[in-house]
Design a protein around this motif. Sequence first.
Motif, PDB file in Angstrom:
ATOM      1  N   GLY A 161      -6.481 -30.317   5.462  1.00  0.00           N
ATOM      2  CA  GLY A 161      -6.711 -31.626   6.061  1.00  0.00           C
ATOM      3  C   GLY A 161      -5.461 -32.342   6.518  1.00  0.00           C
ATOM      4  O   GLY A 161      -5.437 -33.581   6.608  1.00  0.00           O
ATOM      5  N   ALA A 162      -4.404 -31.589   6.859  1.00  0.00           N
ATOM      6  CA  ALA A 162      -3.145 -32.223   7.264  1.00  0.00           C
ATOM      7  C   ALA A 162      -3.315 -33.077   8.516  1.00  0.00           C
ATOM      8  O   ALA A 162      -2.723 -34.170   8.610  1.00  0.00           O
ATOM      9  CB  ALA A 162      -2.079 -31.156   7.492  1.00  0.00           C
ATOM     10  N   ALA A 163      -4.091 -32.604   9.485  1.00  0.00           N
ATOM     11  CA  ALA A 163      -4.258 -33.370  10.730  1.00  0.00           C
ATOM     12  C   ALA A 163      -4.947 -34.705  10.447  1.00  0.00           C
ATOM     13  O   ALA A 163      -4.538 -35.756  10.974  1.00  0.00           O
ATOM     14  CB  ALA A 163      -5.049 -32.553  11.741  1.00  0.00           C
ATOM     15  N   ARG A 177       6.044 -30.657  13.103  1.00  0.00           N
ATOM     16  CA  ARG A 177       7.144 -29.890  12.508  1.00  0.00           C
ATOM     17  C   ARG A 177       6.663 -29.013  11.355  1.00  0.00           C
ATOM     18  O   ARG A 177       7.128 -27.890  11.186  1.00  0.00           O
ATOM     19  CB  ARG A 177       8.233 -30.848  12.029  1.00  0.00           C
ATOM     20  CG  ARG A 177       9.502 -30.124  11.581  1.00  0.00           C
ATOM     21  CD  ARG A 177      10.647 -31.074  11.375  1.00  0.00           C
ATOM     22  NE  ARG A 177      11.826 -30.374  10.879  1.00  0.00           N
ATOM     23  CZ  ARG A 177      12.924 -30.976  10.453  1.00  0.00           C
ATOM     24  NH1 ARG A 177      13.013 -32.307  10.496  1.00  0.00           N
ATOM     25  NH2 ARG A 177      13.943 -30.281  10.005  1.00  0.00           N
ATOM     26  N   LEU A 178       5.726 -29.503  10.579  1.00  0.00           N
ATOM     27  CA  LEU A 178       5.244 -28.757   9.414  1.00  0.00           C
ATOM     28  C   LEU A 178       4.258 -27.654   9.780  1.00  0.00           C
ATOM     29  O   LEU A 178       4.165 -26.658   9.056  1.00  0.00           O
ATOM     30  CB  LEU A 178       4.585 -29.717   8.422  1.00  0.00           C
ATOM     31  CG  LEU A 178       5.504 -30.705   7.700  1.00  0.00           C
ATOM     32  CD1 LEU A 178       4.676 -31.749   6.969  1.00  0.00           C
ATOM     33  CD2 LEU A 178       6.429 -29.970   6.726  1.00  0.00           C
ATOM     34  N   THR A 179       3.513 -27.826  10.891  1.00  0.00           N
ATOM     35  CA  THR A 179       2.390 -26.924  11.139  1.00  0.00           C
ATOM     36  C   THR A 179       2.456 -26.131  12.436  1.00  0.00           C
ATOM     37  O   THR A 179       1.778 -25.109  12.557  1.00  0.00           O
ATOM     38  CB  THR A 179       1.064 -27.710  11.141  1.00  0.00           C
ATOM     39  OG1 THR A 179       1.062 -28.655  12.226  1.00  0.00           O
ATOM     40  CG2 THR A 179       0.870 -28.442   9.818  1.00  0.00           C
ATOM     41  N   HIS A 180       3.234 -26.551  13.412  1.00  0.00           N
ATOM     42  CA  HIS A 180       3.195 -25.888  14.722  1.00  0.00           C
ATOM     43  C   HIS A 180       3.882 -24.521  14.649  1.00  0.00           C
ATOM     44  O   HIS A 180       4.921 -24.373  13.991  1.00  0.00           O
ATOM     45  CB  HIS A 180       3.881 -26.754  15.781  1.00  0.00           C
ATOM     46  CG  HIS A 180       3.575 -26.327  17.181  1.00  0.00           C
ATOM     47  ND1 HIS A 180       4.258 -25.310  17.819  1.00  0.00           N
ATOM     48  CD2 HIS A 180       2.647 -26.773  18.059  1.00  0.00           C
ATOM     49  CE1 HIS A 180       3.774 -25.147  19.033  1.00  0.00           C
ATOM     50  NE2 HIS A 180       2.792 -26.015  19.211  1.00  0.00           N
ATOM     51  N   PRO A 181       3.324 -23.508  15.333  1.00  0.00           N
ATOM     52  CA  PRO A 181       3.939 -22.170  15.305  1.00  0.00           C
ATOM     53  C   PRO A 181       5.383 -22.147  15.784  1.00  0.00           C
ATOM     54  O   PRO A 181       6.158 -21.284  15.355  1.00  0.00           O
ATOM     55  CB  PRO A 181       3.032 -21.351  16.235  1.00  0.00           C
ATOM     56  CG  PRO A 181       1.717 -22.051  16.203  1.00  0.00           C
ATOM     57  CD  PRO A 181       2.026 -23.511  16.050  1.00  0.00           C
ATOM     58  N   ASP A 182       5.764 -23.056  16.681  1.00  0.00           N
ATOM     59  CA  ASP A 182       7.139 -23.089  17.174  1.00  0.00           C
ATOM     60  C   ASP A 182       8.091 -23.820  16.224  1.00  0.00           C
ATOM     61  O   ASP A 182       9.301 -23.839  16.460  1.00  0.00           O
ATOM     62  CB  ASP A 182       7.189 -23.759  18.555  1.00  0.00           C
ATOM     63  CG  ASP A 182       6.510 -22.921  19.625  1.00  0.00           C
ATOM     64  OD1 ASP A 182       6.343 -21.699  19.407  1.00  0.00           O
ATOM     65  OD2 ASP A 182       6.121 -23.495  20.658  1.00  0.00           O
ATOM     66  N   GLU A 183       7.559 -24.433  15.192  1.00  0.00           N
ATOM     67  CA  GLU A 183       8.376 -25.156  14.212  1.00  0.00           C
ATOM     68  C   GLU A 183       8.338 -24.372  12.891  1.00  0.00           C
ATOM     69  O   GLU A 183       8.690 -23.201  12.867  1.00  0.00           O
ATOM     70  CB  GLU A 183       7.859 -26.592  14.061  1.00  0.00           C
ATOM     71  CG  GLU A 183       7.874 -27.388  15.353  1.00  0.00           C
ATOM     72  CD  GLU A 183       9.239 -27.970  15.693  1.00  0.00           C
ATOM     73  OE1 GLU A 183      10.161 -27.856  14.865  1.00  0.00           O
ATOM     74  OE2 GLU A 183       9.384 -28.544  16.795  1.00  0.00           O
ATOM     75  N   MET A 184       7.870 -25.004  11.810  1.00  0.00           N
ATOM     76  CA  MET A 184       7.802 -24.330  10.510  1.00  0.00           C
ATOM     77  C   MET A 184       6.474 -23.621  10.276  1.00  0.00           C
ATOM     78  O   MET A 184       6.330 -22.885   9.292  1.00  0.00           O
ATOM     79  CB  MET A 184       8.017 -25.362   9.390  1.00  0.00           C
ATOM     80  CG  MET A 184       9.364 -26.051   9.409  1.00  0.00           C
ATOM     81  SD  MET A 184       9.489 -27.366   8.167  1.00  0.00           S
ATOM     82  CE  MET A 184       9.561 -26.400   6.660  1.00  0.00           C
ATOM     83  N   GLY A 218       1.480 -23.504   8.346  1.00  0.00           N
ATOM     84  CA  GLY A 218       0.743 -24.423   9.207  1.00  0.00           C
ATOM     85  C   GLY A 218      -0.758 -24.270   9.055  1.00  0.00           C
ATOM     86  O   GLY A 218      -1.489 -25.265   8.960  1.00  0.00           O
ATOM     87  N   ASP A 219      -1.237 -23.021   9.035  1.00  0.00           N
ATOM     88  CA  ASP A 219      -2.675 -22.788   8.879  1.00  0.00           C
ATOM     89  C   ASP A 219      -3.168 -23.327   7.545  1.00  0.00           C
ATOM     90  O   ASP A 219      -4.259 -23.907   7.453  1.00  0.00           O
ATOM     91  CB  ASP A 219      -2.980 -21.294   8.980  1.00  0.00           C
ATOM     92  CG  ASP A 219      -2.702 -20.727  10.359  1.00  0.00           C
ATOM     93  OD1 ASP A 219      -2.386 -21.506  11.284  1.00  0.00           O
ATOM     94  OD2 ASP A 219      -2.777 -19.491  10.518  1.00  0.00           O
ATOM     95  N   TRP A 220      -2.356 -23.119   6.487  1.00  0.00           N
ATOM     96  CA  TRP A 220      -2.764 -23.566   5.161  1.00  0.00           C
ATOM     97  C   TRP A 220      -2.841 -25.089   5.095  1.00  0.00           C
ATOM     98  O   TRP A 220      -3.833 -25.655   4.626  1.00  0.00           O
ATOM     99  CB  TRP A 220      -1.787 -23.036   4.115  1.00  0.00           C
ATOM    100  CG  TRP A 220      -2.115 -23.459   2.719  1.00  0.00           C
ATOM    101  CD1 TRP A 220      -3.259 -23.200   2.029  1.00  0.00           C
ATOM    102  CD2 TRP A 220      -1.285 -24.245   1.846  1.00  0.00           C
ATOM    103  NE1 TRP A 220      -3.202 -23.766   0.773  1.00  0.00           N
ATOM    104  CE2 TRP A 220      -2.008 -24.410   0.639  1.00  0.00           C
ATOM    105  CE3 TRP A 220      -0.013 -24.800   1.969  1.00  0.00           C
ATOM    106  CZ2 TRP A 220      -1.492 -25.121  -0.440  1.00  0.00           C
ATOM    107  CZ3 TRP A 220       0.509 -25.507   0.887  1.00  0.00           C
ATOM    108  CH2 TRP A 220      -0.232 -25.660  -0.297  1.00  0.00           C
ATOM    109  N   LEU A 221      -1.813 -25.765   5.596  1.00  0.00           N
ATOM    110  CA  LEU A 221      -1.823 -27.225   5.552  1.00  0.00           C
ATOM    111  C   LEU A 221      -2.962 -27.806   6.384  1.00  0.00           C
ATOM    112  O   LEU A 221      -3.619 -28.771   5.971  1.00  0.00           O
ATOM    113  CB  LEU A 221      -0.480 -27.771   6.037  1.00  0.00           C
ATOM    114  CG  LEU A 221       0.732 -27.490   5.144  1.00  0.00           C
ATOM    115  CD1 LEU A 221       2.009 -27.991   5.812  1.00  0.00           C
ATOM    116  CD2 LEU A 221       0.572 -28.136   3.775  1.00  0.00           C
ATOM    117  N   LEU A 222      -3.215 -27.221   7.536  1.00  0.00           N
ATOM    118  CA  LEU A 222      -4.314 -27.716   8.369  1.00  0.00           C
ATOM    119  C   LEU A 222      -5.661 -27.497   7.686  1.00  0.00           C
ATOM    120  O   LEU A 222      -6.561 -28.333   7.794  1.00  0.00           O
ATOM    121  CB  LEU A 222      -4.282 -27.045   9.737  1.00  0.00           C
ATOM    122  CG  LEU A 222      -3.106 -27.444  10.634  1.00  0.00           C
ATOM    123  CD1 LEU A 222      -3.043 -26.560  11.870  1.00  0.00           C
ATOM    124  CD2 LEU A 222      -3.193 -28.920  11.032  1.00  0.00           C
TER     125      LEU A 222
END
Length: 352
Positions: free
Chosen positions: A293-295, A315-322, A286-290
């Motif tokens: 520029g994922a957001a 789903r891709l970036t949230h700590p409670d998801e992936m 999640g940190d990498w995708l954000l």
Amino acid sequence: MTALAAIIAARIRATGPMTLADYMELCLLHPQHGYYTARDPFGLRGDFTTAPEIHQMFGELCGLALAQAWIDQNRPAPFTLAEPGPGRGTLMADMLRAMGKVPGMTDAAQVTLIEVSPVLRQVQRDRLGPVAHLSGVDDLPERPLFLIANEFFDALPIRQYQRIDKGWAERMVGLSDAGLCLGLGPVVPLPRDGRPGDVVEECPAAPAIVEAIARRIAAHGGAAIIVDYGGWNGYGDTFQALRGHRPEDPLVHPGEADLTAHVDFAPLAAAAIRAGAVASRPVPQGDWLLSLGAAQRAERLAAGGDAGAGAALRRLTHPDEMGHLFKAMAVWPRGATPVPGFDALRLHADHA
């Protein structure tokens, strides 16, 4: 009992209990009854859904990260654009679409997929058109290599060891009156600390694969990005099966369920450094995708009418998801600019 379960039981009766690595290899790659050789397991109709199947932004951002690494290394041409375990070709298709915005990149790319499943090879050709197929990373050509591996290493066979009073005993697959079962083999020398009951896992094939990849990158240039779920020098039993998007006992339906284990990134980074390349520390997906520029990409897609972009971003970036379960690690040549979103791991080759 599945057809493969009967084959495995007969082998155990003939030669004794087998390692988890042997069991996983039979379950996943048996020529007739292996999970990957006989089916397309991806998506809603399969047994699991990977990040590229969730949304196009994952592949686009991976492609642009490799594109920036290609630019930073003076646009080598030709180069190999490779993916081991490419599934349906969704990730590669999304990457190529993003890379098509970079002048000259797709013209210089020689797309190469590392795939052993005849079923999936045909799916990939249908999706991507003519591509080169190889059976292993050792067959990759000696030229600049830009590679993505998403949920590839988690499916490689593992061995497990359980700590008992006398040391580490390997966990083996044997037979009981009820069918296949786990038991303990002889004590083996294992240079790990532990308390009774602790379990550790090793993936014998993974470091060799990373070393082969990193050796080409160190010699010819390029970059690799590895994305998978796992950690660093972890403990615990992570061996698991997924069937119909639900977890189940890994010994119940051999050949009919996906078998995986969490990836230990520590030996992968050490292998890359031994090969003469630079490895990053693993960072949460999640940190990498954000950071890429994922957001902002999700916002643009939503503004363009993509109603699922926001949910996919979560789903891709949230700590409670992936976002935190999955990690990303990169490899690049010494002296080159780091791959976007990564910092070099400070681990000397002598200690790798």
